[in-house]
Design a protein around this motif. Structure first.
Motif, PDB file in Angstrom:
ATOM      1  N   TYR A 116       0.815  -1.215   0.000  1.00 19.49           N
ATOM      2  CA  TYR A 116       0.000   0.000   0.000  1.00 19.49           C
ATOM      3  C   TYR A 116       0.858   1.279   0.000  1.00 19.49           C
ATOM      4  O   TYR A 116       0.529   2.254  -0.671  1.00 19.49           O
ATOM      5  N   ALA A 117       1.972   1.238   0.720  1.00 18.47           N
ATOM      6  CA  ALA A 117       2.847   2.418   0.800  1.00 18.47           C
ATOM      7  C   ALA A 117       3.368   2.813  -0.584  1.00 18.47           C
ATOM      8  O   ALA A 117       3.624   3.998  -0.846  1.00 18.47           O
ATOM      9  N   TYR A 118       3.506   1.852  -1.474  1.00 13.70           N
ATOM     10  CA  TYR A 118       4.003   2.153  -2.823  1.00 13.70           C
ATOM     11  C   TYR A 118       2.946   2.933  -3.617  1.00 13.70           C
ATOM     12  O   TYR A 118       3.284   3.739  -4.463  1.00 13.70           O
ATOM     13  N   ILE A 119       1.673   2.653  -3.306  1.00 13.94           N
ATOM     14  CA  ILE A 119       0.600   3.384  -4.008  1.00 13.94           C
ATOM     15  C   ILE A 119       0.553   4.821  -3.502  1.00 13.94           C
ATOM     16  O   ILE A 119       0.596   5.762  -4.290  1.00 13.94           O
ATOM     17  N   VAL A 120       0.484   4.987  -2.182  1.00 17.67           N
ATOM     18  CA  VAL A 120       0.313   6.346  -1.643  1.00 17.67           C
ATOM     19  C   VAL A 120       1.536   7.231  -1.889  1.00 17.67           C
ATOM     20  O   VAL A 120       1.429   8.446  -1.930  1.00 17.67           O
ATOM     21  N   ASN A 121       2.694   6.611  -2.080  1.00 13.87           N
ATOM     22  CA  ASN A 121       3.888   7.401  -2.357  1.00 13.87           C
ATOM     23  C   ASN A 121       4.152   7.561  -3.857  1.00 13.87           C
ATOM     24  O   ASN A 121       5.235   8.021  -4.248  1.00 13.87           O
ATOM     25  N   VAL A 135     -11.349  -7.384   4.237  1.00 17.36           N
ATOM     26  CA  VAL A 135      -9.938  -7.282   3.864  1.00 17.36           C
ATOM     27  C   VAL A 135      -9.101  -6.874   5.087  1.00 17.36           C
ATOM     28  O   VAL A 135      -9.580  -6.151   5.968  1.00 17.36           O
ATOM     29  N   VAL A 136      -7.894  -7.359   5.115  1.00 22.13           N
ATOM     30  CA  VAL A 136      -6.987  -7.060   6.234  1.00 22.13           C
ATOM     31  C   VAL A 136      -6.703  -5.552   6.296  1.00 22.13           C
ATOM     32  O   VAL A 136      -6.752  -4.871   5.269  1.00 22.13           O
ATOM     33  N   TYR A 137      -6.422  -5.054   7.490  1.00 25.03           N
ATOM     34  CA  TYR A 137      -6.093  -3.631   7.620  1.00 25.03           C
ATOM     35  C   TYR A 137      -4.828  -3.340   6.816  1.00 25.03           C
ATOM     36  O   TYR A 137      -3.815  -4.018   6.965  1.00 25.03           O
ATOM     37  N   PHE A 138      -4.911  -2.360   5.952  1.00 20.34           N
ATOM     38  CA  PHE A 138      -3.716  -1.975   5.202  1.00 20.34           C
ATOM     39  C   PHE A 138      -3.560  -0.467   5.304  1.00 20.34           C
ATOM     40  O   PHE A 138      -4.535   0.282   5.300  1.00 20.34           O
ATOM     41  N   GLY A 139      -2.366  -0.053   5.443  1.00 23.74           N
ATOM     42  CA  GLY A 139      -2.068   1.369   5.547  1.00 23.74           C
ATOM     43  C   GLY A 139      -0.565   1.484   5.601  1.00 23.74           C
ATOM     44  O   GLY A 139       0.149   0.471   5.674  1.00 23.74           O
ATOM     45  N   GLU A 140      -0.091   2.699   5.563  1.00 23.54           N
ATOM     46  CA  GLU A 140       1.365   2.892   5.569  1.00 23.54           C
ATOM     47  C   GLU A 140       2.004   2.307   6.816  1.00 23.54           C
ATOM     48  O   GLU A 140       3.159   1.909   6.813  1.00 23.54           O
ATOM     49  N   GLU A 141       1.233   2.280   7.932  1.00 17.67           N
ATOM     50  CA  GLU A 141       1.817   1.863   9.208  1.00 17.67           C
ATOM     51  C   GLU A 141       1.331   0.476   9.620  1.00 17.67           C
ATOM     52  O   GLU A 141       1.429   0.119  10.790  1.00 17.67           O
ATOM     53  N   SER A 142       0.787  -0.310   8.687  1.00 17.39           N
ATOM     54  CA  SER A 142       0.205  -1.599   9.089  1.00 17.39           C
ATOM     55  C   SER A 142       1.257  -2.548   9.679  1.00 17.39           C
ATOM     56  O   SER A 142       0.972  -3.278  10.632  1.00 17.39           O
ATOM     57  N   ALA A 143       2.473  -2.524   9.122  1.00 18.08           N
ATOM     58  CA  ALA A 143       3.516  -3.430   9.642  1.00 18.08           C
ATOM     59  C   ALA A 143       3.851  -3.080  11.089  1.00 18.08           C
ATOM     60  O   ALA A 143       4.033  -3.960  11.937  1.00 18.08           O
ATOM     61  N   LYS A 144       3.923  -1.778  11.378  1.00 26.56           N
ATOM     62  CA  LYS A 144       4.245  -1.333  12.740  1.00 26.56           C
ATOM     63  C   LYS A 144       3.096  -1.682  13.701  1.00 26.56           C
ATOM     64  O   LYS A 144       3.337  -2.124  14.829  1.00 26.56           O
ATOM     65  N   ALA A 155       0.024   2.595  19.796  1.00 21.61           N
ATOM     66  CA  ALA A 155      -0.742   2.612  18.541  1.00 21.61           C
ATOM     67  C   ALA A 155      -1.310   4.004  18.283  1.00 21.61           C
ATOM     68  O   ALA A 155      -1.332   4.488  17.150  1.00 21.61           O
ATOM     69  N   GLN A 156      -1.751   4.672  19.354  1.00 24.49           N
ATOM     70  CA  GLN A 156      -2.303   6.025  19.195  1.00 24.49           C
ATOM     71  C   GLN A 156      -1.215   7.002  18.747  1.00 24.49           C
ATOM     72  O   GLN A 156      -1.446   7.847  17.879  1.00 24.49           O
ATOM     73  N   GLU A 157      -0.042   6.859  19.338  1.00 23.47           N
ATOM     74  CA  GLU A 157       1.087   7.724  18.948  1.00 23.47           C
ATOM     75  C   GLU A 157       1.401   7.545  17.469  1.00 23.47           C
ATOM     76  O   GLU A 157       1.634   8.509  16.731  1.00 23.47           O
ATOM     77  N   LEU A 158       1.352   6.294  17.040  1.00 24.32           N
ATOM     78  CA  LEU A 158       1.627   5.974  15.638  1.00 24.32           C
ATOM     79  C   LEU A 158       0.578   6.603  14.726  1.00 24.32           C
ATOM     80  O   LEU A 158       0.898   7.205  13.702  1.00 24.32           O
ATOM     81  N   LEU A 159      -0.672   6.476  15.149  1.00 22.11           N
ATOM     82  CA  LEU A 159      -1.781   7.001  14.354  1.00 22.11           C
ATOM     83  C   LEU A 159      -1.691   8.530  14.259  1.00 22.11           C
ATOM     84  O   LEU A 159      -1.912   9.115  13.196  1.00 22.11           O
ATOM     85  N   ASP A 160      -1.355   9.172  15.388  1.00 21.78           N
ATOM     86  CA  ASP A 160      -1.258  10.631  15.408  1.00 21.78           C
ATOM     87  C   ASP A 160      -0.120  11.141  14.531  1.00 21.78           C
ATOM     88  O   ASP A 160      -0.154  12.265  14.038  1.00 21.78           O
ATOM     89  N   ASP A 161       0.904  10.299  14.370  1.00 26.11           N
ATOM     90  CA  ASP A 161       2.092  10.697  13.621  1.00 26.11           C
ATOM     91  C   ASP A 161       1.925  10.457  12.115  1.00 26.11           C
ATOM     92  O   ASP A 161       2.784  10.817  11.329  1.00 26.11           O
ATOM     93  N   MET A 162       0.815   9.817  11.719  1.00 30.88           N
ATOM     94  CA  MET A 162       0.633   9.450  10.311  1.00 30.88           C
ATOM     95  C   MET A 162       0.271  10.651   9.429  1.00 30.88           C
ATOM     96  O   MET A 162      -0.282  11.605   9.890  1.00 30.88           O
TER      97      MET A 162
END
Lengths: 432, 303
Positions: free
Chosen positions: A99-104, A386-395, A425-432
């Motif tokens: 997914y990160a390849y698409i958004v970037n 579908v599984v959660y996908f996003g730039e931070e899904s691995a983290k 997880a919240q810190e990660l989400l806020d930093d996205m």
């Protein structure tokens, strides 16, 4: 002299830097070479090598170089190659990693005509509804699915019978029953488990464990995307269940035991139940034809908790073929032509490799319907999402892993593990 | 005067050849060591994602401030410190003892050298794979210890328990690298003139006195070399921890700095933050190396 040496070193650095920084673009009208990176799968290699030969014969100016990488290494190899602007023309990974390849903006939108469709809408219409959503951004489709996979529960009937259970009636329907049945199936030598009833697929927390939380009413991310780890009670119940499962609880399994899915194929009285996809049937056949033909295995639906508020099965995830957006237009077109050619063999992929390309044509075909237990997988897919996908899904997956491991292995209280998970997880989400 | 000029000219001429010969190494070293260090330093001041094609955002010292206030990073410092202290000191001591033992025996010392050194030629992946089998709950690790302690059926949780997994990584590292340092110590011991021992024996010294009064002081440069090398290697440890966590071991207890750098840069794509971590690790290594050099220069012995 030192100054001269320094100057020489700098000159040398500057002189060689283009070697590392440069990329090669094919001429628009000349011969085209496509590099195609994919994960190892011997069954796929066999048929895809043939597709390459056929494609090259019908496209004499195109050469396809297929390179296989270990499924655990391909993520970092593709990443580092793209970081150096040297990515392959075609690659595939799981959507959480892609997914990160698409958004970037690293990948090119699908060239529907080159892939063999009259238009993008006809392409979208030929796939199962929603199956292209993870690769659709701003109305453009950025990948075509090599496979869409979901997991159900495989059962070794022999192990059930060995423990005095009837697999047809005693198979577990709830997570509570998974634990109860596992207790009857497990064999221990002191603390050491020598036969497990069931064990989880520990690295894949987003695919198989987040749905357990969702059954209890929890969420990974709130609907508005602003809050992480929603529904404390659900998360706590899930963590308590995992604590009970681990070596400090009822000692039914642990992440440090051998991968249950791989052991299942061996049929050597090591494991009775494993969670995996339809593709496992191809692997059982390749690893242990005798077991495959024995009729001593079966597949049952993904369990739910007794007090579940949502009937959710395991998430499905996709591997999508994508094309490097930094390549020339001619290379991109040739890449989509080749992908279209490969994917036009959906039935052969299903029969040979047991992977499902989610085209409506394939899912309605007799070939799919006649596959053993395909009805179980279809029903579970309808129950899942579908599984959660996003730039931070691995983290995020890593954070859930940390929480589960801390309660299972390190004796951390579920409340404390949940608090840590939520904060991180919240810190990660806020930093996205 | 003329003679002096001529001599200087020959020296200069010869030095040119010396420079010519070392130049490839300097270029190589600059390219693969200095350039990445400087690039990492520069990148550490930016918020940069690996895949982003947008210009990275300059954030000054924010990456450093984040790390120095992050519990996760301090856990990595702790994990690295525990691993380094728990591995490098036993490595140093045991390799010295084994080297003295091997040089003192008359027969079979080549065999011992080879036996100790053989794990060093294995890659970390192979070493970890071997030890993963040993540390499996049904593996040899539990069997050996249970036979030794008479605790049949006990799972020592080599890879599962937070304390045990740290010990397990130390055991693998110790096993893998002890032979390497033994060979260096043996080379150091061989360079001590035999005449000194002969003279000491004539003066009636015991073996113990020979070790403390001759061997140890004259071996000091080798000890410094081994201690610096082993400490730096321990600080840079990665492969074993990475492979253990990939096989289900809990990450937090063994999340050493290098693994955190890898996960931050490759898994999370935050290359700016990962660069800041590597600069901090670089500074830590530089400081410890400097301290060791300084402390070793205080009482140098010559012969």
């Amino acid at each position: 002299m030192k100054k001269i040496l320094c100057a020489l070193a700098i000159v040398a650095l500057i002189a060689v830097s283009p070697v590392f920084a440069g990329g090669q673009q094919e001429k628009e009208d000349g011969p085209i070479t496509i590099t195609f990176w994919t994960h190892e799968d011997p069954n796929r290699t066999e048929i895809e090598e043939r597709y390459i030969a056929e494609f090259e014969a019908s496209h004499p100016n195109i050469t396809v170089e297929r390179v296989t990488q270990s499924s655990t290494k391909i993520q970092e190899l593709v990443l580092t190659a793209f970081a150096a602007n040297q990515g392959p023309d075609i690659f595939n990974m799981s959507i959480e990693d892609e997914y990160a390849y698409i958004v970037n903006g690293r990948v090119a939108p699908v060239d529907a005509e080159a892939a063999g469709y009259s238009s993008t809408s006809s392409l979208v219409g030929s796939y199962l509804e929603g199956s292209l959503d993870p690769v659709t951004l701003d109305g453009k489709v950025y990948g075509l699915p090599l496979e869409l996979t979901n997991w159900s529960l495989y059962i070794n009937k022999k192990v059930f019978k060995d423990a005095g259970l009837n697999p047809d009636t005693d198979y577990p329907k709830t997570w509570e029953e998974v634990a109860e049945v596992s207790e009857k199936l497990v064999i221990r030598d002191g603390d050491i488990v020598t036969r497990r009833g069931f064990d989880f697929r520990y690295p894949y927390y987003l695919v198989s464990m987040v749905p357990m939380v969702e059954q209890l009413g929890g969420q990974l991310i709130s609907d508005d995307g602003k809050k992480a780890i929603v529904g404390d009670e659900a998360w706590l119940s899930f963590l308590e269940y995992m604590q009970m499962w681990g070596p400090n609880g009822n000692n039914l399994g642990s992440p440090t035991y051998k991968n249950a899915r791989k052991l299942f194929n061996k049929d050597n009285n090591d494991i009775a139940m494993a969670m995996t996809g339809l593709y496992q049937q191809g692997r059982i056949r390749a690893d242990n034809q005798e077991f495959y033909d024995s009729g001593e295995w079966m597949v049952v639906p993904f369990p739910v908790f007794e007090n579940a508020v949502n009937d959710t099965a395991a998430c499905y995830y996709g591997h999508y073929y994508m094309v490097n957006g930094q390549k020339s237009a001619a290379q991109q077109k040739a890449s989509w032509e080749f992908i279209g050619y490969m994917l036009s063999h959906g039935e052969e992929y299903l029969k040979t490799v047991n992977i499902i390309q989610p085209t409506t044509e394939l899912l309605e075909s007799e070939t799919y319907k006649n596959m053993p237990y395909s009805d179980v997988f279809s029903a579970d897919m309808e129950r899942g999402h579908v599984v959660y996908f996003g730039e931070e899904s691995a983290k995020l997956q890593e954070l859930i892993k940390g929480a589960v491991e801390s309660v299972m292995l390190s004796g951390v209280a579920p409340q404390k593990a949940l608090a840590t998970l939520r904060a991180e997880a919240q810190e990660l989400l806020d930093d996205m | 005067m003329r003679q002096k000029t001529k001599t200087k000219s020959i020296e200069k001429h010869l030095s040119h050849w010396g420079i010519t010969f070392v130049l490839p190494s300097i270029v190589f070293f600059s390219l693969f060591n200095f350039y990445p260090i400087l690039n990492a330093l520069y990148t550490s001041f930016f918020k940069k994602k690996v895949l982003s094609l947008a210009a990275p955002e300059f954030v000054g010292l924010k990456n450093y401030i984040y790390l120095l206030t992050s519990a996760n990073f301090w856990n990595s410092i702790r994990a690295t410190a525990v691993f380094t202290i728990g591995t490098f000191l036993p490595l140093l001591l045991a390799s010295l003892i084994f080297a003295v033992f091997i040089t003192s025996i008359k027969r079979g010392n080549k065999f011992y050298q080879m036996a100790f050194y053989s794990p060093a030629v294995l890659s970390s992946v192979v070493s970890a794979a071997i030890w993963l089998l040993i540390f499996d709950p049904r593996g040899l690790g539990n069997q050996w210890v249970n036979n030794l302690l008479g605790t049949h059926g006990t799972d020592h949780n080599w890879l599962a328990d937070a304390m045990m997994v740290q010990l397990s990584t130390m055991i693998v590292y110790f096993w893998k690298y002890i032979g390497y340092f033994i060979i260096i110590f043996i080379a150091g011991l061989a360079s001590i003139p035999k005449s000194l021992y002969e003279a000491a024996r004539i003066d009636g010294t015991s073996g113990w006195q020979e070790f403390w009064r001759i061997t140890l002081p004259l071996l000091k440069p080798t000890i410094v070399l081994v201690s610096i090398m082993s400490m730096l290697q321990c600080l840079k440890t990665f492969g074993i921890q990475y492979l253990f966590t990939q096989s289900g071991a809990p990450q937090d207890p063994i999340n050493v700095i290098t693994m955190n750098i890898y996960n931050t840069g490759i898994r999370d794509h935050r290359i700016g933050r990962a660069s800041a971590m590597s600069i901090i690790l670089f500074i830590i290594m530089l400081v410890f190396t400097w301290i060791q050099f300084k402390s070793s220069k205080s009482d140098e012995v010559e012969y």
